[in-house]
Design an enzyme around this catalytic site. Structure first.
Site, short mmCIF file in Angstrom:
data_model
loop_
_atom_site.label_atom_id
_atom_site.label_comp_id
_atom_site.label_asym_id
_atom_site.label_seq_id
_atom_site.Cartn_x
_atom_site.Cartn_y
_atom_site.Cartn_z
N ARG A 233 0.67 -1.27 0.08
CA ARG A 233 0.00 0.25 -0.14
C ARG A 233 1.04 1.33 -0.15
O ARG A 233 0.45 2.47 0.60
CB ARG A 233 -0.83 -0.15 1.09
CG ARG A 233 -2.00 -1.05 1.14
CD ARG A 233 -2.85 -1.32 -0.17
NE ARG A 233 -3.68 -2.55 0.05
CZ ARG A 233 -3.18 -3.42 -0.77
NH1 ARG A 233 -2.21 -3.63 -1.51
NH2 ARG A 233 -3.99 -4.53 -0.71
N SER B 103 -10.90 -1.52 3.18
CA SER B 103 -10.42 -2.00 4.65
C SER B 103 -9.90 -0.71 5.33
O SER B 103 -9.02 0.09 4.86
CB SER B 103 -9.21 -2.61 4.16
OG SER B 103 -9.45 -4.02 3.56
N GLU C 159 -5.12 2.51 7.01
CA GLU C 159 -4.88 2.50 5.60
C GLU C 159 -5.73 3.83 4.80
O GLU C 159 -4.95 4.30 3.88
CB GLU C 159 -5.38 1.23 4.90
CG GLU C 159 -5.32 1.12 3.46
CD GLU C 159 -5.56 -0.21 2.82
OE1 GLU C 159 -5.20 -1.30 3.59
OE2 GLU C 159 -6.18 -0.29 1.70
C1 LIG Z 1 -15.65 -1.02 -1.13
C2 LIG Z 1 -14.36 -0.86 -1.39
C3 LIG Z 1 -13.57 -1.89 -1.60
C4 LIG Z 1 -12.04 -1.83 -1.67
N1 LIG Z 1 -11.05 -2.85 -1.98
C5 LIG Z 1 -10.01 -2.32 -2.07
C6 LIG Z 1 -8.87 -3.33 -2.42
O1 LIG Z 1 -9.57 -4.77 -2.73
N2 LIG Z 1 -7.63 -3.27 -2.65
C7 LIG Z 1 -7.13 -1.98 -2.37
O2 LIG Z 1 -6.17 -1.74 -2.50
N3 LIG Z 1 -7.98 -1.04 -2.26
C8 LIG Z 1 -9.44 -1.23 -2.01
N4 LIG Z 1 -10.23 -0.34 -1.66
C9 LIG Z 1 -9.42 1.18 -1.35
C10 LIG Z 1 -9.30 2.23 -2.66
O3 LIG Z 1 -10.39 1.83 -3.61
C11 LIG Z 1 -8.12 1.83 -3.20
O4 LIG Z 1 -7.10 2.56 -2.45
C12 LIG Z 1 -8.04 3.02 -4.61
O5 LIG Z 1 -6.74 2.81 -5.11
C13 LIG Z 1 -8.09 4.58 -4.25
O6 LIG Z 1 -8.08 5.31 -5.49
P1 LIG Z 1 -9.08 6.60 -5.48
O7 LIG Z 1 -8.92 7.13 -7.11
O8 LIG Z 1 -10.36 6.49 -4.89
O9 LIG Z 1 -8.26 7.48 -4.57
P2 LIG Z 1 -8.45 8.60 -3.34
O10 LIG Z 1 -9.32 7.97 -2.46
O11 LIG Z 1 -9.41 9.69 -4.29
O12 LIG Z 1 -7.16 9.17 -2.99
C14 LIG Z 1 -6.27 8.20 -2.37
C15 LIG Z 1 -4.87 8.88 -2.21
O13 LIG Z 1 -4.32 8.90 -3.55
C16 LIG Z 1 -4.15 10.19 -3.78
N5 LIG Z 1 -4.13 10.24 -5.36
C17 LIG Z 1 -5.40 9.88 -6.02
N6 LIG Z 1 -5.16 10.00 -7.30
C18 LIG Z 1 -3.78 10.72 -7.67
C19 LIG Z 1 -3.13 11.15 -8.65
N7 LIG Z 1 -3.45 10.90 -9.77
N8 LIG Z 1 -1.85 11.50 -8.38
C20 LIG Z 1 -1.17 11.67 -6.95
N9 LIG Z 1 -1.84 11.21 -5.99
C21 LIG Z 1 -3.26 10.62 -6.26
C22 LIG Z 1 -5.16 11.34 -2.92
O14 LIG Z 1 -4.28 12.49 -2.92
C23 LIG Z 1 -5.03 10.21 -1.84
O15 LIG Z 1 -3.67 10.78 -1.02
C24 LIG Z 1 -11.45 -0.48 -1.55
C25 LIG Z 1 -12.39 0.75 -1.36
C26 LIG Z 1 -13.75 0.49 -1.21
C27 LIG Z 1 -14.79 1.74 -0.50
#
Ligand SMILES: Cc1cc2nc3c(=O)[nH]c(=O)nc-3n(C[C@H](O)[C@H](O)[C@H](O)COP(=O)(O)OP(=O)(O)OC[C@H]3O[C@@H](n4cnc5c(N)ncnc54)[C@H](O)[C@@H]3O)c2cc1C
Length: 295
Positions: free
Chosen positions: A169, A219, A289
């Protein structure tokens, strides 16, 4: 400060609960949805010239936003910054495309290796930032290179996978002032029917194990070494424990869910209680996380 001259969506005083999967968070001053790297550069210049804080979000699926919101500009990449194309056998995607969109594009081109990510509800940029992973796969296995924009110099830089320092992560982007703009994936040629079958199987697993009917950020805690956060939480008797509408999911103890109108403060109180209880019972320190935004 003039965001209105930008050729992209601009919203003022926007509730961030509408932009996070937790459905929690107060308002931000301004939310912009850029279409291009040039747009992002213009936004950053306006922020710098006006001393405005800014923060990048993808799909807000790993974020807990303060009830006081965010006193600054949210640059949201999901929506308009999401082109996906094939180049020389590589899948190339702007960072705001969702993992599900990138997976479907890959499957339709009979490319295998991205099935693990198909149900993670984030953007590909957020997934690189987090080195997201599931079912034995993680972004580090498939990323060939990434294009980033250096926030300080406004230069575009290409980073090869080995220079992204992926770990559990974690990626180097968490330590640098970078915005991920483009991601290039190295996948293998496969059979579309087999790819679809794996996807459907993983989808079924996710639907049966995860509380997808409620808002959450996935998570809540990282996996502690040699253990599972969900097991420790469940064994501590905390399944279903709640603070107002924030609850340790009854379906999956690793998730804190919003069963109604939970606030950030409810979630943080519950997080503290879970951490304290697990530490007292098992001497394990749980680490979040989910990223917290705002005060
Ligand atoms: C129901 C559910 C299930 C999930 N299952 C998993 C799983 O199986 N495995 C897993 O790893 N995660 C899981 N997640 C967590 C999440 O989906 C991941 O961490 C995902 O990668 C976050 O992406 P996001 O675009 O939503 O990021 P955001 O939540 O929008 O941002 C997260 C972080 O990334 C940074 N960020 C986002 N985009 C960029 C960019 N382009 N450049 C620089 N920084 C950036 C943001 O500033 C922030 O600090 C789950 C979440 C939910 C709600």
């Amino acid at each position: 400060m003039n965001f209105n001259n930008l050729d992209c969506n601009v919203k003022y005083d926007e509730p961030l609960k509408n932009h996070t999967t937790f459905k929690i968070g107060g308002n931000c001053k301004i939310l912009v949805e850029p279409k291009s790297v040039d747009n992002i550069i213009e936004i950053l210049k306006i922020c710098k010239n006006n001393n405005l804080n800014f923060f990048i979000i993808g799909n807000g699926s790993n974020l807990l936003v303060s009830d006081n919101g965010y006193d600054g500009v949210i640059i949201k990449l999901k929506e308009n910054f999401s082109n996906i194309y094939l180049n020389d056998g590589y899948v190339v995607s702007q960072s705001g495309a969702t993992l599900s969109e990138v997976f479907k594009f890959s499957m339709n081109n009979s490319l295998t290796g991205f099935e693990f990510a198909s149900g993670i509800p984030g953007t590909i940029g957020g997934a690189v930032y987090m080195n997201a992973g599931a079912y034995g796969g993680e972004m580090k296995d498939v990323v060939s290179e990434v294009e980033v924009l250096d926030i300080d110099t406004l230069e575009q830089i290409v980073l090869k996978s080995e220079n992204l320092h992926f770990d559990y992560r974690k990626s180097i982007v968490q330590e640098r002032n970078y915005i991920i703009t483009k991601v290039k994936l190295k996948l293998s040629v496969g059979d579309i029917n087999e790819i679809r079958a794996v996807y459907l199987d993983l989808k079924e697993k996710r639907n049966s194990k995860q509380p997808l009917e409620f808002g959450s950020a996935g998570s809540t805690f990282k996996r502690p070494e040699g253990n599972f956060a969900s097991k420790l939480i469940e064994d501590s008797g905390l399944k279903g424990y709640s603070v107002n509408d924030a609850m340790v999911s009854k379906k999956h103890s690793g998730f804190i869910v919003n069963v109604g109108n939970a606030t950030c403060s409810d979630v943080l109180k519950l997080v503290d209680y879970v951490k304290k209880t697990v530490y007292e019972k098992y001497n394990v320190k749980l680490e979040m996380e989910v990223k917290i935004l705002g005060e």
